[in-house]
Design an enzyme around this catalytic site. Structure first.
Site, PDB file in Angstrom:
ATOM      1  N   CYS A   1       0.820  -1.221   0.000  1.00 22.31           N
ATOM      2  CA  CYS A   1       0.000   0.000   0.000  1.00 22.31           C
ATOM      3  C   CYS A   1       0.848   1.263   0.000  1.00 22.31           C
ATOM      4  O   CYS A   1       0.526   2.237  -0.675  1.00 22.31           O
ATOM      5  CB  CYS A   1      -0.967  -0.005   1.180  1.00 22.31           C
ATOM      6  SG  CYS A   1      -0.186   0.148   2.818  1.00 22.31           S
TER       7      CYS A   1
ATOM      8  N   HIS B   1      -1.655   1.577   7.368  1.00 24.55           N
ATOM      9  CA  HIS B   1      -2.163   1.556   6.000  1.00 24.55           C
ATOM     10  C   HIS B   1      -2.248   2.986   5.467  1.00 24.55           C
ATOM     11  O   HIS B   1      -2.477   3.931   6.230  1.00 24.55           O
ATOM     12  CB  HIS B   1      -3.540   0.893   5.963  1.00 24.55           C
ATOM     13  CG  HIS B   1      -4.098   0.731   4.574  1.00 24.55           C
ATOM     14  ND1 HIS B   1      -3.505  -0.054   3.614  1.00 24.55           N
ATOM     15  CD2 HIS B   1      -5.194   1.272   3.980  1.00 24.55           C
ATOM     16  CE1 HIS B   1      -4.209   0.007   2.500  1.00 24.55           C
ATOM     17  NE2 HIS B   1      -5.238   0.801   2.695  1.00 24.55           N
TER      18      HIS B   1
ATOM     19  N   ASP C   1      -8.263   3.767  -2.970  1.00 26.68           N
ATOM     20  CA  ASP C   1      -7.273   2.915  -2.315  1.00 26.68           C
ATOM     21  C   ASP C   1      -6.908   1.773  -3.254  1.00 26.68           C
ATOM     22  O   ASP C   1      -7.681   0.840  -3.439  1.00 26.68           O
ATOM     23  CB  ASP C   1      -7.850   2.373  -1.002  1.00 26.68           C
ATOM     24  CG  ASP C   1      -6.839   1.543  -0.217  1.00 26.68           C
ATOM     25  OD1 ASP C   1      -5.718   1.328  -0.719  1.00 26.68           O
ATOM     26  OD2 ASP C   1      -7.189   1.112   0.901  1.00 26.68           O
TER      27      ASP C   1
END
Length: 295
Positions: free
Chosen positions: A68, A107, A122
């Site tokens: 991520c 995250h 995302d």
């Protein structure tokens, strides 16, 4: 760094003159279907540097994926280049085994504002909990997509992201099943606030994830990629192909155990990844072998 080179990496050749929702959606879909969510660097002796040029070289030029921190950072840069009003947010992911969210931010996600409306974008969650379209930031509204129904719930400034789970049909099994039926059909994914972040806020996390033996990214070598029908997931030596809504409210899962040689071939054939260093696949026993209820 060059936006046209990024577009070539994600096979995007449409107009991008308008920083609107339609353009964002198409670019986002190209991104998640071209750039795998993967942590293979950790398992082949490579250090992950959290700076934009390193991430760009790795993902765009070497045609790798990233986790991520890398994938969403690259997307953040691209959206800024295109004139979008975009900012970085930090999230706390849900740990099913502990039935709790992480205490610390682990995250990164993006918020994009278009014509006064906020959207969560995302590209870096991977697996079966990867949305395929930007999600409007609104509390309590079901937002159906091909992977399933997503929703946000807001409570006193904290936002909770969740997905309605489908059943999984595995041909070797006679009855469709869910991974954790005792938890109901809602899968919690992560929480976040709207406090703007910068990439340097995640430097300590980037280092920690590469050295801490207790996090799932150390315990599993992971590579997942969204497809036009579902997703591919390679976890250790286990390759899973998922087709969404194979039957009504049921996803088809085909699971194969690979040899070391087949792992290398699968990375090339399914994920378009050729590693510079030798991968040591990892999947610590006692953890689920696939990503459907893990990542």
């Amino acid at each position: 760094m060059n936006i046209q080179e990024y577009f070539e990496r994600i096979s995007y050749n449409q107009s991008h003159k308008d920083a609107d929702l339609q353009t964002l959606t198409v670019i986002f879909q190209h991104h998640i279907q071209a750039i795998p969510f993967e942590n293979l660097s950790m398992h082949c002796g490579e250090t992950i540097e959290l700076d934009l040029q390193s991430t760009y070289n790795k993902i765009v030029r070497k045609k790798r994926g990233g986790w991520c921190l890398e994938s969403n950072h690259l997307l953040f840069w691209a959206l800024q280049e295109l004139g979008y009003d975009v900012c970085i947010l930090g999230g706390n992911s849900y740990k099913p085994a502990e039935r709790a969210y992480t205490a610390e931010i682990n995250h990164i996600l993006l918020k994009v504002v278009i014509e006064g409306n906020s959207y969560i974008v995302d590209a870096g969650f991977g697996g079966a909990y990867q949305a395929w379209q930007p999600l409007m930031l609104i509390s309590g509204k079901d937002q159906p997509q091909i992977p399933g129904i997503f929703r946000f719930m807001e409570d006193n400034g904290t936002w909770y992201f969740e997905k309605v789970k489908r059943k999984h049909y595995i041909p070797e099994q006679s009855v469709p099943s869910t991974d954790t039926p005792e938890l109901g059909n809602i899968r919690k994914i992560y929480t976040f606030t709207l406090e703007p972040r910068c990439i340097n806020d995640f430097q300590e996390l980037n280092t920690y994830l590469q050295v801490s033996p207790d996090n799932i990214l150390q315990k599993k070598s992971i590579c997942t990629l969204q497809t036009t029908e579902g997703l591919y997931a390679l976890v250790g030596w286990t390759f899973t192909k998922v087709k969404y809504n194979y039957m009504e409210d049921v996803d088809l899962m085909q699971i194969t155990t690979l040899t070391d040689e087949e792992v290398e071939k699968t990375l090339k054939d399914k994920f378009n990844i050729v590693l510079e260093n030798k991968l040591i696949p990892v999947n610590v026993r006692g953890l689920p072998p696939n990503l459907v209820d893990t990542i």
